[in-house]
Design a protein around this motif. Structure first.
Motif, mmCIF file in Angstrom:
data_model
loop_
_atom_site.group_PDB
_atom_site.id
_atom_site.type_symbol
_atom_site.label_atom_id
_atom_site.label_comp_id
_atom_site.label_asym_id
_atom_site.label_seq_id
_atom_site.Cartn_x
_atom_site.Cartn_y
_atom_site.Cartn_z
ATOM 1 N N TYR A 150 39.454 52.454 33.622
ATOM 2 C CA TYR A 150 38.796 51.339 32.943
ATOM 3 C C TYR A 150 37.301 51.629 32.781
ATOM 4 O O TYR A 150 36.714 52.413 33.540
ATOM 5 C CB TYR A 150 38.957 50.048 33.747
ATOM 6 C CG TYR A 150 40.372 49.539 33.898
ATOM 7 C CD1 TYR A 150 41.362 49.851 32.980
ATOM 8 C CD2 TYR A 150 40.717 48.729 34.973
ATOM 9 C CE1 TYR A 150 42.658 49.367 33.131
ATOM 10 C CE2 TYR A 150 42.012 48.242 35.135
ATOM 11 C CZ TYR A 150 42.983 48.571 34.207
ATOM 12 O OH TYR A 150 44.255 48.097 34.360
ATOM 13 N N ALA A 151 36.679 50.981 31.818
ATOM 14 C CA ALA A 151 35.240 51.147 31.601
ATOM 15 C C ALA A 151 34.484 50.882 32.901
ATOM 16 O O ALA A 151 34.726 49.869 33.574
ATOM 17 C CB ALA A 151 34.764 50.200 30.510
ATOM 18 N N ALA A 152 33.578 51.774 33.268
ATOM 19 C CA ALA A 152 32.940 51.732 34.580
ATOM 20 C C ALA A 152 32.222 50.415 34.852
ATOM 21 O O ALA A 152 32.293 49.879 35.965
ATOM 22 C CB ALA A 152 31.966 52.903 34.716
ATOM 23 N N ARG A 157 35.834 43.997 37.840
ATOM 24 C CA ARG A 157 36.389 42.739 37.320
ATOM 25 C C ARG A 157 37.814 42.931 36.834
ATOM 26 O O ARG A 157 38.699 42.102 37.107
ATOM 27 C CB ARG A 157 35.508 42.231 36.170
ATOM 28 C CG ARG A 157 36.058 40.981 35.481
ATOM 29 C CD ARG A 157 35.133 40.489 34.387
ATOM 30 N NE ARG A 157 34.899 41.464 33.343
ATOM 31 C CZ ARG A 157 35.749 41.672 32.317
ATOM 32 N NH1 ARG A 157 36.870 40.993 32.235
ATOM 33 N NH2 ARG A 157 35.452 42.565 31.396
ATOM 34 N N LEU A 158 38.070 44.020 36.126
ATOM 35 C CA LEU A 158 39.417 44.278 35.623
ATOM 36 C C LEU A 158 40.394 44.574 36.752
ATOM 37 O O LEU A 158 41.562 44.177 36.709
ATOM 38 C CB LEU A 158 39.388 45.437 34.629
ATOM 39 C CG LEU A 158 38.667 45.158 33.311
ATOM 40 C CD1 LEU A 158 38.470 46.448 32.525
ATOM 41 C CD2 LEU A 158 39.428 44.135 32.484
ATOM 42 N N PHE A 159 39.915 45.281 37.772
ATOM 43 C CA PHE A 159 40.779 45.567 38.919
ATOM 44 C C PHE A 159 41.186 44.276 39.620
ATOM 45 O O PHE A 159 42.367 44.073 39.955
ATOM 46 C CB PHE A 159 40.057 46.496 39.902
ATOM 47 C CG PHE A 159 40.879 46.808 41.125
ATOM 48 C CD1 PHE A 159 41.836 47.799 41.093
ATOM 49 C CD2 PHE A 159 40.696 46.105 42.307
ATOM 50 C CE1 PHE A 159 42.611 48.096 42.216
ATOM 51 C CE2 PHE A 159 41.455 46.377 43.430
ATOM 52 C CZ PHE A 159 42.411 47.383 43.386
ATOM 53 N N LEU A 160 40.236 43.385 39.836
ATOM 54 C CA LEU A 160 40.542 42.114 40.496
ATOM 55 C C LEU A 160 41.493 41.263 39.655
ATOM 56 O O LEU A 160 42.379 40.580 40.196
ATOM 57 C CB LEU A 160 39.255 41.344 40.780
ATOM 58 C CG LEU A 160 38.310 41.969 41.811
ATOM 59 C CD1 LEU A 160 37.001 41.192 41.882
ATOM 60 C CD2 LEU A 160 38.968 42.041 43.181
ATOM 61 N N ALA A 165 44.812 39.730 41.315
ATOM 62 C CA ALA A 165 45.279 38.389 40.940
ATOM 63 C C ALA A 165 46.674 38.433 40.325
ATOM 64 O O ALA A 165 47.534 37.597 40.647
ATOM 65 C CB ALA A 165 44.292 37.748 39.967
ATOM 66 N N MET A 166 46.931 39.384 39.447
ATOM 67 C CA MET A 166 48.239 39.443 38.804
ATOM 68 C C MET A 166 49.341 39.719 39.812
ATOM 69 O O MET A 166 50.407 39.087 39.765
ATOM 70 C CB MET A 166 48.269 40.501 37.701
ATOM 71 C CG MET A 166 49.612 40.557 36.969
ATOM 72 S SD MET A 166 49.560 41.325 35.324
ATOM 73 C CE MET A 166 49.204 43.005 35.734
ATOM 74 N N SER A 167 49.113 40.617 40.752
ATOM 75 C CA SER A 167 50.154 40.926 41.729
ATOM 76 C C SER A 167 50.413 39.754 42.665
ATOM 77 O O SER A 167 51.563 39.470 43.017
ATOM 78 C CB SER A 167 49.768 42.174 42.528
ATOM 79 O OG SER A 167 48.593 41.956 43.285
ATOM 80 N N VAL A 168 49.360 39.031 43.050
ATOM 81 C CA VAL A 168 49.530 37.881 43.945
ATOM 82 C C VAL A 168 50.294 36.764 43.236
ATOM 83 O O VAL A 168 51.246 36.188 43.780
ATOM 84 C CB VAL A 168 48.158 37.370 44.436
ATOM 85 C CG1 VAL A 168 48.317 36.040 45.172
ATOM 86 C CG2 VAL A 168 47.509 38.408 45.348
ATOM 87 N N LEU A 169 49.893 36.444 42.014
ATOM 88 C CA LEU A 169 50.557 35.376 41.268
ATOM 89 C C LEU A 169 52.009 35.729 40.969
ATOM 90 O O LEU A 169 52.902 34.859 41.020
ATOM 91 C CB LEU A 169 49.808 35.110 39.965
ATOM 92 C CG LEU A 169 48.448 34.424 40.119
ATOM 93 C CD1 LEU A 169 47.676 34.465 38.805
ATOM 94 C CD2 LEU A 169 48.616 32.988 40.598
ATOM 95 N N THR A 170 52.266 36.984 40.667
ATOM 96 C CA THR A 170 53.640 37.410 40.395
ATOM 97 C C THR A 170 54.505 37.291 41.637
ATOM 98 O O THR A 170 55.659 36.835 41.569
ATOM 99 C CB THR A 170 53.647 38.858 39.874
ATOM 100 O OG1 THR A 170 52.868 38.925 38.669
ATOM 101 C CG2 THR A 170 55.060 39.328 39.581
#
Length: 303
Positions: A150-152, A157-160, A165-170
């Motif tokens: 991802y862009a440095a 922000r993208l990692f979080l 967040a996506m893994s926790v919500l899933t």
């Protein structure tokens, strides 16, 4: 080259995958003149097929038959209960895209068969058994979500967002509620988890016994590939695109890096090249590649 074209009405279709899962999409028949070929448009993750309908209509008006479709678990191909599904990216390539490829061949076995793949849609073709039959590919921001690419300046922000967040919500809900959050469409948990936990080597998300066959399928693709990146795409960075392209070791690949200024725009990002504001610029230029196999941006080649 004019953008004022005649467009034929699309026909709604249902595509049966080998495992019985139905996909829904549309065929856009070529609207005039001699048919230039058949194009399959592969969406990005969590993006509805209808987002690409304006581009499909444009291609139809310039002589192509075009197939658009939603992957299993998405949009018109979404089942009644998404929580019961564990569809994965690999299913989208090995089963969904494979079924669309076979449909295209049944409709017209003699036409040149091309693919326009956005984001993961440019990686999935290599997972399909029939991919060696593809004549040409155009990919846009094609990568497979390895977070270090991802862009440095936006990586944390993208990692979080996509890997925490996506893994926790899933895990909590049994699917990813992207639509509720305004983060693309809802995703089956398998797709969401593959995105969240994807590492530097794509094949490691497949069972160990299948990894060699996955690599062989990707290497068997011989279609020339023109891979488009944009300087302000935070996901499809040059290194992310190059990492994905490396798997197509049997293909002649060309990577180009465009900028918003090339099209008199302030920004483009990961998504907007498929918006009709680009009809008189980027869309017209893609025809040079799709029709004739010529790179419309020779001065933008990476490397």
């Amino acid at each position: 080259m004019s953008i004022a074209v005649t467009v034929a009405e699309p026909k709604a279709i249902e595509i049966a995958c080998e495992d019985g899962v139905p996909l829904r999409g549309h065929i856009w028949p070529h609207a005039r003149g001699e048919k230039a070929g058949t194009i399959i448009v592969n969406p990005a993750t969590g993006v509805l097929a209808r987002y690409y309908h304006r581009y499909a209509a444009f291609l139809s008006g310039h002589g192509f038959d075009v197939i658009t479709f939603d992957y299993r678990g998405i949009g018109a191909s979404r089942p009644a209960n998404l929580r019961k599904c564990n569809y994965r990216w690999r299913d989208w390539g090995e089963r969904d895209f494979e079924a669309v490829l076979r449909l295209a061949r049944r409709i017209d076995s003699g036409a040149p068969l091309m693919v326009v793949g956005h984001s993961i849609g440019g990686v999935l073709p290599g997972l399909a058994e029939s991919a060696p039959g593809i004549a040409r590919m155009l990919t846009v921001g094609a990568q497979y979500a390895f977070w270090r690419d991802y862009a440095a300046d936006r990586r944390l922000r993208l990692f979080l967002k996509w890997h925490v967040a996506m893994s926790v919500l899933t895990a909590l809900l049994g699917y990813f509620p992207g639509k509720l959050l305004g983060w693309l469409e809802d995703l089956p948990r398998g797709v969401a988890n593959e995105w969240s936990f994807r590492g530097a080597r794509m094949e490691l998300s497949h069972p160990r016994a299948e990894r060699e066959s996955v690599l062989r399928r990707l290497a068997s693709v011989s279609a020339p590939i023109l891979a488009v990146g944009v300087t302000d795409d935070e996901l499809g960075t040059p290194q992310a695109i190059a990492r994905a392209l490396a798997y197509y070791s049997g293909a002649n690949t060309t990577q180009v890096l465009l900028s918003p200024g090339d099209f008199d725009k302030r920004e483009i990002g990961h998504f907007s090249l498929f918006h009709d504001r680009h009809a008189s610029g980027f869309w017209l230029e893609t025809l040079i590649w799709l029709r004739d196999g010529l790179n419309p941006w020779p001065g933008k080649v990476v490397g």
